[in-house]
Write an enzyme that holds these catalytic residues in place. Structure first.
Site, mmCIF file in Angstrom:
data_model
loop_
_atom_site.group_PDB
_atom_site.id
_atom_site.type_symbol
_atom_site.label_atom_id
_atom_site.label_comp_id
_atom_site.label_asym_id
_atom_site.label_seq_id
_atom_site.Cartn_x
_atom_site.Cartn_y
_atom_site.Cartn_z
ATOM 1 N N THR A 20 66.302 48.401 45.030
ATOM 2 C CA THR A 20 67.622 48.500 45.673
ATOM 3 C C THR A 20 68.088 49.946 45.823
ATOM 4 O OG1 THR A 20 68.282 46.325 44.913
ATOM 5 C CG2 THR A 20 70.061 47.841 45.404
ATOM 6 N N THR A 97 65.290 46.807 40.049
ATOM 7 C CA THR A 97 65.750 46.393 38.723
ATOM 8 C C THR A 97 65.166 45.041 38.295
ATOM 9 O OG1 THR A 97 67.701 45.354 39.667
ATOM 10 C CG2 THR A 97 67.929 47.639 38.929
ATOM 11 N N ASP A 98 64.662 44.281 39.277
ATOM 12 C CA ASP A 98 64.200 42.922 38.942
ATOM 13 C C ASP A 98 63.132 42.918 37.852
ATOM 14 O OD1 ASP A 98 65.920 42.037 40.845
ATOM 15 O OD2 ASP A 98 64.413 41.358 42.279
#
Ligand code: ASP
Length: 335
Positions: A20, A97-98
């Site tokens: 992101t 971030t996942d």
């Protein structure tokens, strides 16, 4: 800045992997976002960075966190190990971030340098009001040049908190404070823009690269009344298994025999699905499925490692060619 002033600055290598923090929408900003920004775009949003440190930028990957693979991180670790030996002051990795809690831990296992490695990302993409990427990047770079962060392995800088790779978890799907270290707490904070570390971390033995052997390790979660169908399908296809057990290491009683049979063939790690705390060793002895029973059947105690981190430890060990006793010893050393 003249070249003498630049030569005296600390050197930070920023590797951009996507996520992101590097995402934007196509054209006029309509529609969903995808990774499009480069490392130099990210740095351009934080002008003070170039004043403070000598930056080297690499667009290593530009993909969502969900697409990253173990081999991508092994390649990152190889580069970091080489660069750390050449004297780079610190490293920053930006990514989705996942999977950040997993990549941080995997890198922590594979990285053998003393220079700080700090991972960060963003929950709001660059086009959103209050985008968090620039502040997270600034915090990560400042931590990467902080002498107190040396020899601490891999850290995560997010929302003004600093977390140890071995403890950090993504605990919210959208909040800008998406990262926490349940059961341990952050190891530091950003205070007036500078890192303040509260604790030193005891470094754990790293796993030697390269990861040459193919290996497959999955997680199966214990759930109320589950018949354990996945255990049967897992039986011939896996080189290792992680059980995300109830509470302190418990499973449905119908699983006990099958888990014992599996553990006779491949390493089976007993972890807790709760998100923090340790698997016990001998407190409950209620028969099939208690931790005493399961450990007695040959399962390996995952200690305080959650299922995802235990899976990565087992996978990295198997892929580096570890034998069963080395696997057992590596988990025992981390309890
Ligand atoms: N939500 C994710 C992120 O924060 C997307 C990804 O992991 O690529 O970066």
């Amino acid at each position: 800045m003249n070249s003498t002033a630049r030569d005296s600055l600390s050197s930070v290598l920023i590797l951009s992997l996507g996520g992101t923090i590097a995402m934007s929408a196509r054209g006029e900003g309509k529609g969903g976002v995808a990774p499009r920004l480069t490392a130099s775009d990210l740095v351009a949003a934080v002008p003070e960075l170039a004043e403070e440190v000598a930056l080297e930028l690499r667009d290593f990957r530009n993909i969502p966190g969900a697409w990253l693979e173990v081999d991508d991180l092994a390649a990152v670790a190889e580069l970091l190990n080489k660069q750390a030996a050449l004297g780079t002051t610190g490293f920053v990795i930006t990514q989705g971030t996942d999977t950040l809690e997993e990549t941080a831990y995997l890198l922590d296992l594979l990285y053998d340098g003393a220079a700080p490695v700090v991972i960060t990302g963003a929950m709001r993409n660059a086009q959103m009001a209050g985008a968090d990427g620039p502040a997270n990047l600034l915090a990560a770079v400042r931590t990467a040049v902080c002498p107190e962060a040396r020899d601490m392995g891999v850290l995560v800088a997010f929302a003004d908190e600093l977390h140890a790779a071995r403890h950090v978890q993504k605990v919210h799907s959208t909040s800008t404070s998406a990262f926490a270290s349940p059961g341990a707490g952050p190891i530091g904070h950003m205070v007036e823009g500078r890192p303040q570390l509260h604790f030193a971390l005891r470094r754990q033995a790293h796993i030697e690269l390269p990861l040459v052997r193919p290996a497959s390790v999955e997680i199966v979660e214990a759930t109320l009344g589950s018949e354990g169908v996945l255990l049967d399908t897992a039986a011939d296809r896996l080189d290792g298994l992680v059980i995300a057990a109830f509470g302190a290491g418990h499973a449905p009683r119908t699983w006990a025999q099958r888990l014992g049979n599996l553990a006779a063939r491949v390493p089976v790690i007993l972890t807790s699905r709760t998100g923090s705390g340790s698997v016990l060793t001998h407190t409950y002895d209620f028969g099939p499925g208690s931790e005493t029973d399961l450990l007695g059947r040959g399962l390996i105690n995952g200690g305080t490692l959650g299922p995802r981190k235990a899976r990565l430890l087992l996978l990295a060990l198997l892929r580096s060619g570890a034998d069963p006793s080395t696997v057992r010893a590596a988990f025992a050393a981390r309890r």
